[in-house]
Scaffold this active site. Structure first.
Site, mmCIF file in Angstrom:
data_model
loop_
_atom_site.group_PDB
_atom_site.id
_atom_site.type_symbol
_atom_site.label_atom_id
_atom_site.label_comp_id
_atom_site.label_asym_id
_atom_site.label_seq_id
_atom_site.Cartn_x
_atom_site.Cartn_y
_atom_site.Cartn_z
ATOM 1 N N HIS A 105 0.819 -1.226 0.000
ATOM 2 C CA HIS A 105 0.000 0.000 0.000
ATOM 3 C C HIS A 105 0.853 1.278 0.000
ATOM 4 O O HIS A 105 0.326 2.370 0.215
ATOM 5 C CB HIS A 105 -0.930 0.034 1.216
ATOM 6 C CG HIS A 105 -1.884 -1.116 1.290
ATOM 7 N ND1 HIS A 105 -2.749 -1.442 0.274
ATOM 8 C CD2 HIS A 105 -2.114 -2.029 2.269
ATOM 9 C CE1 HIS A 105 -3.472 -2.509 0.620
ATOM 10 N NE2 HIS A 105 -3.095 -2.890 1.823
ATOM 11 N N ASP A 140 -2.572 -11.419 -1.063
ATOM 12 C CA ASP A 140 -3.074 -10.775 0.160
ATOM 13 C C ASP A 140 -4.569 -10.500 -0.043
ATOM 14 O O ASP A 140 -5.017 -10.255 -1.164
ATOM 15 C CB ASP A 140 -2.316 -9.463 0.372
ATOM 16 C CG ASP A 140 -2.656 -8.777 1.693
ATOM 17 O OD1 ASP A 140 -1.896 -8.950 2.654
ATOM 18 O OD2 ASP A 140 -3.695 -8.074 1.752
ATOM 19 N N HIS A 142 -6.251 -7.934 0.635
ATOM 20 C CA HIS A 142 -6.485 -6.570 0.156
ATOM 21 C C HIS A 142 -5.831 -6.401 -1.213
ATOM 22 O O HIS A 142 -4.798 -7.015 -1.488
ATOM 23 C CB HIS A 142 -5.850 -5.541 1.106
ATOM 24 C CG HIS A 142 -6.369 -5.575 2.502
ATOM 25 N ND1 HIS A 142 -5.780 -6.335 3.507
ATOM 26 C CD2 HIS A 142 -7.426 -4.949 3.076
ATOM 27 C CE1 HIS A 142 -6.450 -6.163 4.638
ATOM 28 N NE2 HIS A 142 -7.461 -5.330 4.412
ATOM 29 N N ASP A 226 -4.036 -12.427 5.013
ATOM 30 C CA ASP A 226 -5.261 -11.949 5.676
ATOM 31 C C ASP A 226 -6.538 -12.339 4.930
ATOM 32 O O ASP A 226 -7.630 -11.920 5.313
ATOM 33 C CB ASP A 226 -5.196 -10.435 5.916
ATOM 34 C CG ASP A 226 -4.740 -9.661 4.703
ATOM 35 O OD1 ASP A 226 -4.788 -10.205 3.589
ATOM 36 O OD2 ASP A 226 -4.329 -8.490 4.878
HETATM 37 ZN ZN LIG Z 1 -3.881 -7.163 3.533
#
Ligand SMILES: [Zn+2]
Length: 321
Positions: A105, A140, A142, A226
Site C-alpha cells: 500500500h 493478500d 487486500h 489476511d
Molecule cells: Zn492485507
C-alpha cells in the site's frame, strides 16, 4: 525457497492496539538473521523519490505517523530498509522475505495502510532494470493498490491480484486492466466476502493462462495471509490448504522463478502455519498445517462469477483463456 529474516524488522513500533505489530513475526520464534541481509537504503530510489524518502526518515526520527493507519517509531526506518534489503535478496535468491512493515500500500510518494516503502515493487523494478519481465501475484486479501498503480502503464510488469471486493483500499474492480502500454497487464480477481478455498482455486486456475502467456522471467509474490478465514481484518474464508496449493501450483507453472515477500496476515495464531504451508507447497513438501477446506455459498459464487466474466471479457483482447 527459504525464509530470509532480520530482527531489525521488530523495531518498527506501531504502538498499542495496532494489528500490524512485532508479535506477528515474533510468533515465528526466529532467533537472529538467517543470513547477511543487506541494508536496502540504496534501493529505495528505484521506486520512491528522494523527497519522500527524506520525509519518511524525518517522521520516523520524530515517531510521527505518516497517515492515520501508518505509525512510525525511532526504529521504523531501519526496519523498513531491512525489509527492502531482505526482499531484494529474496528476489536474487528465490527466497521468502519474512518482513514488516508490509509494502503493497506504499505509493511512490505516499505512505498508506501500514506501509512505508513498497518492498515488492522495489525488487520488481530492480529485475526490470536488469531486462527481466516480472509477474507480480498478490494474494493478500487486500488489493495491492500501490503496486498496481506503480506499474499500471508498464508492459514489463504484469500485476495480478486476488482480493476482497468491495473492501479497503476501495479499487481493484474487474474493469481496471492497465493503461497505455500497460493495457491488459493488470489482472484483478475481485472476490466477494465469504469466498472460500473453492473460489480462490478457481480464480487462480482461470487466470493462470494469462500469467503464462506473459512469459515472466521472475514471479514476485506479494504473500499476504489476511484472506485466511480467521483473520480479523477481512471476511474471506481461505484456509492454510489454499496457501499450500498455490505454492505448489506456482512452482509447477513457474519453476525456479519464484520469490516472495510477506504483506498482511493479522491472526497471530494462524500466520506461521499459513507461511509454512506456502513454503512447503513451493518446496514440494507435504502440508504441515492442514485445515478443513472451505466451500462458498451459491450467492457468493454468483457474485464472484459476475466479476470474473467482466474481467475476462476485457482481458480476452490481450490473452487467451
Ligand atoms: Zn492485507
Amino acid at each position: 525457497m527459504q525464509i530470509l529474516y532480520h530482527p531489525a524488522v521488530l523495531d518498527h513500533d506501531t504502538g498499542p492496539g495496532h494489528p500490524e505489530n512485532r508479535f506477528r513475526l515474533e510468533s515465528f520464534d526466529l532467533a537472529g538473521p538467517t543470513m547477511e541481509i543487506p541494508d536496502g537504503t540504496e534501493y529505495l530510489d528505484l521506486v520512491h523519490p528522494q523527497g519522500y524518502i527524506d520525509l519518511v526518515q524525518e517522521h520516523c526520527a520524530r515517531a510521527e505517523p505518516l497517515d492515520g493507519d501508518t505509525r512510525t517509531s525511532a526504529g521504523s526506518f531501519r526496519a523498513a530498509t531491512a525489509a527492502v534489503g531482505a526482499t531484494v535478496l529474496a528476489m536474487e535468491r528465490g527466497d521468502f522475505a519474512l518482513v514488516r512493515p508490509p509494502g503493497h500500500h506504499a505509493y511512490r510518494a505516499e505512505a498508506h495502510g501500514f506501509c512505508l516503502f513498497n518492498n515488492i515493487a522495489i525488487a520488481a523494478q530492480k529485475a526490470v532494470d536488469a531486462g527481466k519481465r516480472v509477474l507480480i501475484l498478490d494474494f493478500d486479501g487486500h488489493l495491492g493498490d500501490s503496486t498496481m498503480d506503480i506499474f499500471y502503464r508498464s508492459d514489463q510488469v504484469a500485476h495480478w491480484s486476488l482480493h476482497q471486493y468491495p473492501a479497503l483500499p476501495g479499487n481493484g474492480s474487474p474493469i481496471e486492466i492497465g493503461a497505455g502500454a500497460g493495457l491488459g497487464f493488470t489482472i484483478n480477481c475481485p472476490l466477494p466476502a465469504g469466498s472460500g478455498d473453492d473460489i480462490f482455486r478457481h480464480a487462480v486456475e482461470y487466470m493462470l493462462p494469462a500469467a503464462e502467456q506473459f512469459q515472466p522471467d521472475v514471479v514476485a509474490i506479494s504473500a499476504g495471509f489476511d484472506a485466511h478465514q480467521f483473520d480479523p481484518l477481512l471476511q474471506l474464508r481461505a484456509t492454510g490448504n489454499f496457501y499450500h496449493w498455490i505454492g505448489k501450483t506456482l512452482q509447477q507453472h513457474f519453476p525456479g522463478k519464484l520469490f516472495a515477500a510477506l504483506e498482511g496476515g493479522y491472526n497471530l495464531e494462524e500466520l506461521p502455519g499459513c507461511v509454512f504451508n506456502f513454503l512447503a507447497g513451493v518446496n514440494g513438501a507435504g502440508m504441515p498445517h492442514p485445515e478443513t477446506t472451505t466451500t462458498s455459498g451459491l450467492r457468493t459464487w454468483e457474485t464472484y462469477e459476475l466479476y470474473l466474466h467482466q474481467a475476462a471479457g476485457l482481458l480476452a483482447q490481450y490473452w487467451k483463456f
